[in-house]
Scaffold this motif. Structure first.
Motif, PDB file in Angstrom:
ATOM      1  N   ARG A   1       0.455  -1.254  -0.167  1.00 59.08           N
ATOM      2  CA  ARG A   1      -0.333  -0.083  -0.314  1.00 59.08           C
ATOM      3  C   ARG A   1       0.775   1.703   0.284  1.00 59.08           C
ATOM      4  N   ILE A   2       2.039   1.609   0.742  1.00 54.08           N
ATOM      5  CA  ILE A   2       3.223   2.396   0.618  1.00 54.08           C
ATOM      6  C   ILE A   2       4.019   1.889   0.135  1.00 54.08           C
ATOM      7  N   SER A   3       4.659   3.651  -0.396  1.00 54.43           N
ATOM      8  CA  SER A   3       6.700   3.367  -1.411  1.00 54.43           C
ATOM      9  C   SER A   3       6.756   4.408  -1.006  1.00 54.43           C
ATOM     10  N   ILE A   4       7.914   4.346  -0.386  1.00 58.05           N
ATOM     11  CA  ILE A   4       8.763   5.443   0.102  1.00 58.05           C
ATOM     12  C   ILE A   4      10.190   5.635  -0.578  1.00 58.05           C
ATOM     13  N   LEU A   5      11.081   6.498  -0.825  1.00 58.32           N
ATOM     14  CA  LEU A   5      11.959   6.567  -1.840  1.00 58.32           C
ATOM     15  C   LEU A   5      13.007   8.001  -0.620  1.00 58.32           C
ATOM     16  N   HIS A   6      14.007   7.919  -1.172  1.00 59.84           N
ATOM     17  CA  HIS A   6      14.845   8.923  -0.238  1.00 59.84           C
ATOM     18  C   HIS A   6      15.492  10.023  -1.705  1.00 59.84           C
ATOM     19  N   THR A   7      15.682  10.866  -1.904  1.00 58.21           N
ATOM     20  CA  THR A   7      16.191  11.505  -3.529  1.00 58.21           C
ATOM     21  C   THR A   7      16.954  13.254  -3.338  1.00 58.21           C
ATOM     22  N   SER A   8      17.389  12.769  -4.664  1.00 65.46           N
ATOM     23  CA  SER A   8      18.156  14.123  -4.170  1.00 65.46           C
ATOM     24  C   SER A   8      16.982  15.292  -4.219  1.00 65.46           C
ATOM     25  N   LYS A   9      17.592  16.408  -4.587  1.00 67.08           N
ATOM     26  CA  LYS A   9      16.149  17.917  -4.524  1.00 67.08           C
ATOM     27  C   LYS A   9      16.058  17.794  -6.005  1.00 67.08           C
ATOM     28  N   MET A  10      17.142  17.151  -7.011  1.00 67.57           N
ATOM     29  CA  MET A  10      16.835  16.907  -8.208  1.00 67.57           C
ATOM     30  C   MET A  10      15.835  16.890  -9.101  1.00 67.57           C
ATOM     31  N   GLY A  11      15.741  15.098  -7.840  1.00 65.47           N
ATOM     32  CA  GLY A  11      14.270  14.287  -8.520  1.00 65.47           C
ATOM     33  C   GLY A  11      13.078  14.711  -7.843  1.00 65.47           C
ATOM     34  N   LEU A  12      13.184  15.418  -7.521  1.00 68.81           N
ATOM     35  CA  LEU A  12      11.764  15.839  -6.023  1.00 68.81           C
ATOM     36  C   LEU A  12      10.124  16.218  -7.210  1.00 68.81           C
ATOM     37  N   SER A  13      10.828  16.808  -8.701  1.00 73.56           N
ATOM     38  CA  SER A  13       9.376  17.065  -8.988  1.00 73.56           C
ATOM     39  C   SER A  13       9.458  15.803  -9.789  1.00 73.56           C
ATOM     40  N   VAL A  14      10.030  14.666 -10.538  1.00 71.29           N
ATOM     41  CA  VAL A  14       9.572  13.893 -10.895  1.00 71.29           C
ATOM     42  C   VAL A  14       8.223  12.802 -10.010  1.00 71.29           C
ATOM     43  N   TYR A  15       9.233  12.905  -8.694  1.00 70.63           N
ATOM     44  CA  TYR A  15       8.616  11.684  -8.156  1.00 70.63           C
ATOM     45  C   TYR A  15       7.660  12.513  -7.145  1.00 70.63           C
ATOM     46  N   ARG A  16       7.115  14.307  -7.131  1.00 70.81           N
ATOM     47  CA  ARG A  16       6.087  14.698  -7.314  1.00 70.81           C
ATOM     48  C   ARG A  16       4.786  14.386  -7.768  1.00 70.81           C
ATOM     49  N   GLN A  17       5.330  14.690  -9.393  1.00 67.98           N
ATOM     50  CA  GLN A  17       4.101  14.461 -10.106  1.00 67.98           C
ATOM     51  C   GLN A  17       3.471  12.764  -9.908  1.00 67.98           C
ATOM     52  N   LEU A  18       4.293  11.742  -9.520  1.00 69.55           N
ATOM     53  CA  LEU A  18       3.539  10.123  -9.144  1.00 69.55           C
ATOM     54  C   LEU A  18       3.207  10.661  -7.903  1.00 69.55           C
ATOM     55  N   GLY A  19       2.786  11.397  -7.108  1.00 64.59           N
ATOM     56  CA  GLY A  19       1.637  11.499  -5.718  1.00 64.59           C
ATOM     57  C   GLY A  19       3.012  11.430  -4.074  1.00 64.59           C
ATOM     58  N   PHE A  20       4.184  11.305  -4.463  1.00 69.16           N
ATOM     59  CA  PHE A  20       4.574  11.357  -3.152  1.00 69.16           C
ATOM     60  C   PHE A  20       4.547  12.978  -2.596  1.00 69.16           C
ATOM     61  N   GLN A  21       4.640  11.882  -1.287  1.00 66.72           N
ATOM     62  CA  GLN A  21       4.888  13.984  -0.249  1.00 66.72           C
ATOM     63  C   GLN A  21       6.219  14.046   0.437  1.00 66.72           C
ATOM     64  N   GLU A  22       6.688  14.390   0.677  1.00 62.17           N
ATOM     65  CA  GLU A  22       8.154  14.671   2.089  1.00 62.17           C
ATOM     66  C   GLU A  22       7.833  14.714   2.862  1.00 62.17           C
ATOM     67  N   TYR A  23       8.142  13.672   3.264  1.00 62.02           N
ATOM     68  CA  TYR A  23       8.084  13.712   5.616  1.00 62.02           C
ATOM     69  C   TYR A  23       8.772  14.358   6.599  1.00 62.02           C
ATOM     70  N   CYS A  24      10.023  13.696   5.748  1.00 65.16           N
ATOM     71  CA  CYS A  24      11.155  13.859   6.961  1.00 65.16           C
ATOM     72  C   CYS A  24      12.608  14.244   5.497  1.00 65.16           C
ATOM     73  N   SER A  25      14.033  14.384   6.048  1.00 64.27           N
ATOM     74  CA  SER A  25      15.212  15.054   5.632  1.00 64.27           C
ATOM     75  C   SER A  25      15.788  13.491   5.612  1.00 64.27           C
ATOM     76  N   ILE A  26      16.864  12.720   5.323  1.00 68.98           N
ATOM     77  CA  ILE A  26      17.785  12.040   5.528  1.00 68.98           C
ATOM     78  C   ILE A  26      19.043  12.457   5.348  1.00 68.98           C
ATOM     79  N   GLY A  27      19.730  12.941   6.461  1.00 69.33           N
ATOM     80  CA  GLY A  27      21.249  13.419   6.251  1.00 69.33           C
ATOM     81  C   GLY A  27      22.133  11.979   5.528  1.00 69.33           C
TER      82      GLY A  27
END
Length: 273
Positions: free
Chosen positions: A238-264
């Motif tokens: 039911r749930i998918s997760i990922l950790h992306t570069s800032k450059m990939g944000l727009s790609v994943y937002r188009q699919l419906g992903f939302q930001e929930y935290c930051s991985i350092g």
């Protein structure tokens, strides 16, 4: 199906974003001569491969009085093997100011990776497909060799690191039959994109998504991610997760992903010592 995450609350998704990553690191034990250490304070891997990913530290739960000793021990391990160390931090890292201590010891902070999650019931699938583009699930070691080209070319990693990862993925996916699945994108008969999905900790983690430089800006990265997400849906997730570069944000937002935290990520190399 009972272990598949159904809770879509923000706190649950933050936990899932980290937990899938934490579940991946122990798989490095399948690398020759790799050492995996897992205790209540730290989870870490150590190899003789001089590439940061293979020598990672994560899931820190360190008492403040023990922080300096834990960091110094990690640096000692790196010096003994002559390998760089990559230390990951996230929303559950303790102490919360661990990054400050890492900086004091000579670790360099890399770009933070947005931690994202998607309820697959809200997946956006409406994207145009370029003529001649197809996707193939990697079903054996021979097809993994074909997957190798877009993975290596797209990320620009050194050959020794790519070869070690391919060997590891072969062990995980085809020798040990663990749930790390790969897809290759083909454009007019040429392999142009790669991606993986890791089904663990109750969620589908998206990794290794990349397109070769000459095939970018055609939406192929979005489409191969969509193929991976459909694989997760078919498996009942039911749930998918990922950790992306800032450059990939727009790609994943188009699919419906939302930001929930930051991985350092904090990098240390023995050359800095």
């Amino acid at each position: 199906m009972k272990d598949i995450l159904q809770d879509v609350s923000s706190s649950s998704l933050v936990t899932a974003i980290e937990s899938n990553l934490f579940a991946f690191l122990p798989l490095f034990e399948l690398c020759p001569q790799a050492e995996i250490h897992d205790d209540p304070q730290l989870l870490w891997s150590l190899t003789d491969i001089p590439f940061p990913l293979f020598n990672s530290i994560m899931r820190a739960r360190i008492a403040p009085d023990d922080v300096n000793a834990a960091i110094e021990a990690a640096m000692t391990r790196g010096r003994e093997k002559n390998v760089p160390i990559l230390w990951w931090t996230g929303p559950t890292t303790k102490p919360s100011d661990l990054g400050m201590y890492l900086n004091m010891h000579g670790f360099t902070r890399e770009d933070d990776a947005p931690g994202m999650a998607l309820n697959l019931r809200s997946l956006n699938t409406d994207f145009p497909v370029p003529d001649g583009l197809t996707f193939e699930k990697v079903k054996d070691a021979e097809r993994l060799k074909q997957w190798h080209y877009p993975f290596a070319s797209g990320f620009g990693m050194p050959d020794f690191a790519v070869n070690a990862l391919i060997d590891l993925f072969e062990q995980i996916s085809f020798v040990n039959q663990l749930p790390l699945l790969h897809y290759t994108g083909w454009l007019e008969g040429k392999p142009v994109a790669a991606g993986s999905v890791y089904l663990a900790a109750g969620v589908a983690g998206i990794y290794n998504v990349v397109t070769v430089p000459e095939a970018r800006r055609k939406g192929i990265g979005t489409l191969i991610t969509l193929a991976l997400l459909r694989e997760a849906q078919m498996a009942g997730y039911r749930i998918s997760i990922l950790h992306t570069s800032k450059m990939g944000l727009s790609v994943y937002r188009q699919l419906g992903f939302q930001e929930y935290c930051s991985i350092g990520q904090y990098l240390w190399s023995p050359e800095q010592a």
